[in-house]
Scaffold this active site. Structure first.
Site, PDB file in Angstrom:
ATOM      1  N   SER A   9       0.843  -0.957   0.205  1.00  0.00           N
ATOM      2  CA  SER A   9       0.249   0.206   0.303  1.00  0.00           C
ATOM      3  C   SER A   9       1.075   1.218  -0.397  1.00  0.00           C
ATOM      4  O   SER A   9       2.273   1.200   0.257  1.00  0.00           O
ATOM      5  CB  SER A   9      -0.831   0.350   1.122  1.00  0.00           C
ATOM      6  OG  SER A   9      -1.368   1.590   1.702  1.00  0.00           O
ATOM      7  N   HIS A  10       0.563   2.525   0.102  1.00  0.00           N
ATOM      8  CA  HIS A  10       1.281   3.734  -0.044  1.00  0.00           C
ATOM      9  C   HIS A  10       0.948   4.113   1.089  1.00  0.00           C
ATOM     10  O   HIS A  10       2.047   4.953   1.890  1.00  0.00           O
ATOM     11  CB  HIS A  10      -0.130   4.983  -0.537  1.00  0.00           C
ATOM     12  CG  HIS A  10       0.426   5.213  -2.269  1.00  0.00           C
ATOM     13  ND1 HIS A  10       0.596   4.515  -3.248  1.00  0.00           N
ATOM     14  CD2 HIS A  10       0.307   6.444  -2.715  1.00  0.00           C
ATOM     15  CE1 HIS A  10       0.735   4.301  -4.143  1.00  0.00           C
ATOM     16  NE2 HIS A  10       1.513   5.604  -4.448  1.00  0.00           N
ATOM     17  N   SER A  11       0.928   3.038   1.617  1.00  0.00           N
ATOM     18  CA  SER A  11       0.350   3.208   3.595  1.00  0.00           C
ATOM     19  C   SER A  11       0.887   2.446   4.186  1.00  0.00           C
ATOM     20  O   SER A  11       0.821   1.676   4.578  1.00  0.00           O
ATOM     21  CB  SER A  11      -1.319   4.509   3.607  1.00  0.00           C
ATOM     22  OG  SER A  11      -1.117   3.877   5.652  1.00  0.00           O
TER      23      SER A  11
END
Lengths: 126, 126
Positions: A8-10
């Site tokens: 994920s981007h996070s």
């Protein structure tokens, strides 16, 4: 050993999801969960090279399942898989809903289910 | 103001998703995002009463969209909505994929889209 890789981007999202799956899959399971969120500077973003290193290091996994969040997290998976020498046992589920499908795969894998069984279970999200 | 409420057993997941949506929606948007993950002791689990308090406090939101992760996070949403006095402007999307649908709703809402437009956009996940 079965591997689950979360992209994920996070990093918070993948760390939280890893905790959730590990808590439900229980101790002594045949499952390893890797969190590959964010950039290598800890910012929001994707990091295909770190993902590639993660996949290359999972030599004790007969099967690896990869899940990814929105946007370019999916592209990071494609890039890493293109560069991976031995990708036959790596299954790309990055088009599936990240939280719901990775959670379901984790619980199913912890029961000793085969690739075919896990894939069948994930069809509800396709 | 449009409200997005994120519910999950994991505070890391909802905190991370809030960051992701806020980064993409940009400054000066008409959007407020609330992270309602975990128990009030910071453990993995759900907390319907905190969710109810969150929803009750969002008095400046004309429309509120609620998204939830796996398992009893969805039940926490049901419980909170049953107890909420004025729930007409609260839209329950807890059956939708948490990350993907909340992200899409956030981006769409930040453009000033109506409830009908946001709902239509989310049908791809239904």
């Amino acid at each position: 050993m079965i591997g689950i890789v979360l992209v994920s981007h996070s990093k918070k999202i993948t760390d939280g999801l890893k905790e959730l799956i590990e808590q439900m899959a229980g101790d002594g399971s045949n499952l390893v969960v890797k969190s590959n969120g964010g950039t290598d500077e800890g910012e929001l973003g994707s990091n295909p090279m770190e993902l590639l290193s993660t996949l290359e290091a999972m030599t004790d996994c007969e099967e690896i399942y990869v899940f990814a969040g929105v946007g370019s997290a999916k592209m990071a998976v494609e890039t890493a898989l293109d560069m991976l020498d031995d990708a036959e046992h790596v299954h790309d589920f990055s088009d599936y809903p990240l939280v719901e499908s990775a959670f379901t795969a984790g619980i199913t894998a912890s029961t000793g289910a085969s690739y075919e069984q896990i894939k069948a279970e994930l069809q509800q999200f396709n």
